[in-house]
Design an enzyme around this catalytic site. Structure first.
Site, short mmCIF file in Angstrom:
data_model
loop_
_atom_site.label_atom_id
_atom_site.label_comp_id
_atom_site.label_asym_id
_atom_site.label_seq_id
_atom_site.Cartn_x
_atom_site.Cartn_y
_atom_site.Cartn_z
N ASN A 128 2.26 6.97 -10.27
CA ASN A 128 1.03 6.79 -11.06
C ASN A 128 -0.19 6.40 -10.21
O ASN A 128 -1.31 6.72 -10.58
CB ASN A 128 1.29 5.72 -12.12
CG ASN A 128 0.01 5.16 -12.71
OD1 ASN A 128 -0.64 5.83 -13.51
ND2 ASN A 128 -0.38 3.95 -12.30
N LYS A 132 -5.37 16.61 -7.38
CA LYS A 132 -4.62 16.65 -8.64
C LYS A 132 -4.14 18.08 -8.94
O LYS A 132 -3.05 18.27 -9.50
CB LYS A 132 -5.48 16.10 -9.80
CG LYS A 132 -5.77 14.60 -9.71
CD LYS A 132 -4.51 13.73 -9.79
CE LYS A 132 -4.86 12.26 -10.01
NZ LYS A 132 -3.67 11.39 -10.04
N TYR A 179 -10.84 14.77 -5.14
CA TYR A 179 -9.93 14.21 -6.14
C TYR A 179 -9.34 15.33 -7.00
O TYR A 179 -8.13 15.38 -7.26
CB TYR A 179 -10.69 13.19 -6.99
CG TYR A 179 -9.92 12.60 -8.14
CD1 TYR A 179 -8.79 11.81 -7.93
CD2 TYR A 179 -10.32 12.82 -9.46
CE1 TYR A 179 -8.09 11.26 -9.00
CE2 TYR A 179 -9.64 12.27 -10.53
CZ TYR A 179 -8.52 11.50 -10.30
OH TYR A 179 -7.84 10.95 -11.36
N ASP A 233 0.87 -1.17 0.00
CA ASP A 233 0.00 0.00 0.00
C ASP A 233 0.91 1.23 0.00
O ASP A 233 1.63 1.47 0.98
CB ASP A 233 -0.89 -0.02 1.26
CG ASP A 233 -1.87 1.15 1.28
OD1 ASP A 233 -1.61 2.17 0.60
OD2 ASP A 233 -2.89 1.03 1.98
P1 NDP Z 1 -6.71 1.95 -12.19
O1 NDP Z 1 -7.73 1.89 -11.11
O2 NDP Z 1 -6.83 1.03 -13.35
O3 NDP Z 1 -5.26 1.84 -11.57
C1 NDP Z 1 -4.93 2.48 -10.38
C2 NDP Z 1 -3.72 1.83 -9.78
O4 NDP Z 1 -3.40 2.50 -8.55
C3 NDP Z 1 -3.96 0.37 -9.46
O5 NDP Z 1 -2.83 -0.38 -9.83
C4 NDP Z 1 -4.14 0.38 -7.95
O6 NDP Z 1 -3.66 -0.83 -7.39
C5 NDP Z 1 -3.22 1.52 -7.55
N1 NDP Z 1 -3.55 2.03 -6.22
C6 NDP Z 1 -4.65 2.70 -5.82
N2 NDP Z 1 -4.60 2.94 -4.50
C7 NDP Z 1 -3.43 2.40 -4.06
C8 NDP Z 1 -2.78 2.31 -2.78
N3 NDP Z 1 -3.32 2.84 -1.67
N4 NDP Z 1 -1.59 1.67 -2.70
C9 NDP Z 1 -1.03 1.13 -3.81
N5 NDP Z 1 -1.58 1.19 -5.03
C10 NDP Z 1 -2.76 1.82 -5.14
O7 NDP Z 1 -6.76 3.48 -12.70
P2 NDP Z 1 -5.86 4.24 -13.79
O8 NDP Z 1 -4.88 3.36 -14.42
O9 NDP Z 1 -6.80 4.98 -14.63
O10 NDP Z 1 -5.15 5.30 -12.84
C11 NDP Z 1 -3.77 5.62 -12.93
C12 NDP Z 1 -3.58 7.10 -12.71
O11 NDP Z 1 -4.22 7.82 -13.78
C13 NDP Z 1 -4.19 7.64 -11.41
O12 NDP Z 1 -3.32 8.54 -10.82
C14 NDP Z 1 -5.45 8.36 -11.89
O13 NDP Z 1 -5.81 9.39 -11.00
C15 NDP Z 1 -4.97 8.88 -13.23
N6 NDP Z 1 -6.03 9.26 -14.17
C16 NDP Z 1 -6.88 8.32 -14.70
C17 NDP Z 1 -7.87 8.69 -15.57
C18 NDP Z 1 -8.83 7.72 -16.19
O14 NDP Z 1 -9.80 8.16 -16.85
N7 NDP Z 1 -8.63 6.42 -16.07
C19 NDP Z 1 -8.05 10.11 -15.97
C20 NDP Z 1 -7.10 11.00 -15.37
C21 NDP Z 1 -6.13 10.58 -14.51
P3 NDP Z 1 -4.41 -1.72 -6.28
O15 NDP Z 1 -5.87 -1.56 -6.48
O16 NDP Z 1 -3.88 -3.09 -6.56
O17 NDP Z 1 -3.91 -1.18 -4.99
#
Ligand code: NDP
Length: 279
Positions: A93, A166, A162, A66
């Site tokens: 990310n 950002k 959120y 985490d």
């Molecule tokens: P996903 O939900 O597909 O991926 C998010 C990732 O973040 C997962 O691997 C998740 O892993 C990890 N994560 C979340 N919370 C934690 C935590 N507490 N500790 C460790 N890992 C964590 O979303 P996206 O790929 O879309 O998101 C990636 C980035 O892109 C983010 O920063 C998001 O804000 C940004 N973004 C996305 C957009 C979209 O439309 N998709 C638009 C604009 C920005 P796990 O659940 O295994 O912990």
């Protein structure tokens, strides 16, 4: 020779979505990659995907953690150094629009949601940056943050915590870019628009509602003028570009917007997201 050969990358949030795609591209381009997330099953899927693409196990470090916890952050840094010796690139990310369990939106969202949202989208980035900084000073490395077009200037009443996280992240990117360039460390970010990932699932939306959301967005030119939802690779390719000093060395403290034109119109603000999702 592959362009990231001999380079070591930590990519937070690589158990899904954009981070998974970036991990695959970095690994295929020769990098040693630390992949991570909380969900062990999904992280294993990322690992398999990379191995299946022909990358050797010796180039991969898979860590369930985490990233909002100090122990999780320390484990990421230590296990990367133990396996690969150095750190050249940090991709901050991991992120999420943390849902309010009561379904509250706007000003009714709880302070607990505020804290959790700021913790994953901002504080974890700050803490990881502080912990990786000495290692990036050694390698004259790169940081790429993943922001969002919700940072502004338009209002985001549904996802205000959120959005402010950002927006703060964008200011952090600019500020540390200037603070760290004196050590040869380059910092930039990417601001995605709508990208089809696990993001809406993580907000508590079932698959069908998520699909409706992406279909709605892609069908309305006032939402996405390019009439297509982004794919994780669309953003991952920009992350690699910003991490590649040969290609982007003169870009310092900037955020590249990749949104199919959304920010130029921002017409989607007039639609109700729950209606889009059929909820
Ligand atoms: P996903 O939900 O597909 O991926 C998010 C990732 O973040 C997962 O691997 C998740 O892993 C990890 N994560 C979340 N919370 C934690 C935590 N507490 N500790 C460790 N890992 C964590 O979303 P996206 O790929 O879309 O998101 C990636 C980035 O892109 C983010 O920063 C998001 O804000 C940004 N973004 C996305 C957009 C979209 O439309 N998709 C638009 C604009 C920005 P796990 O659940 O295994 O912990």
């Amino acid at each position: 020779m592959p362009r990231f050969s001999g380079k070591t990358v930590i990519i937070t949030g690589s158990s899904n979505g954009i981070g998974r795609s970036a991990a695959l591209l970095f690994a295929q381009d020769g990098a040693n990659v630390t992949i991570t997330g909380r969900n062990a099953e999904r992280l294993e899927e990322t690992r398999h995907l990379i191995l299946k693409s022909g990358v050797s196990e010796s180039h991969l470090n898979s860590v369930v953690a985490d990233v909002t916890t100090s122990d999780g952050q320390d484990l990421l840094v230590k296990s990367t150094l133990d396996k690969f010796g150095k750190i050249h690139i940090l991709v901050n990310n991991a992120g999420a629009a943390v849902p309010d369990a009561t379904g509250a939106t706007g000003t009714d969202q709880s302070i607990d949601v505020y804290h959790k949202t700021l913790q994953i989208n901002l504080q974890a980035v700050i803490e990881m940056t502080k912990k990786v900084k000495p290692h990036l000073m050694e390698t004259k490395g790169e940081i790429v943050n993943v922001s969002s077009i919700v940072a502004g200037p338009q209002a985001q009443p549904d996802f205000m915590y959120y959005a402010i996280a950002k927006a703060a992240l964008d200011q952090y990117t600019r500020s540390i870019a200037i603070d760290l360039i004196q050590y040869g460390i380059r910092v930039n970010s990417v601001s995605p628009g709508v990208v089809a990932t696990g993001f809406t699932n993580a907000m508590g939306m079932p698959d069908q509602a998520s699909q409706k959301f992406y279909n709605f967005m892609a069908a309305h030119k006032e939402c996405i003028p390019a009439l297509v939802a982004g794919q994780p690779e669309d953003i991952a390719n920009i992350i690699l570009f910003l991490a590649d000093r040969k290609l982007s060395s003169y870009i310092i403290g900037q955020s590249i917007v990749a949104d199919g034109g959304s920010t130029l119109v921002m017409g989607c603000q007039v639609h109700d997201i729950k209606q889009m999702m059929g909820l």
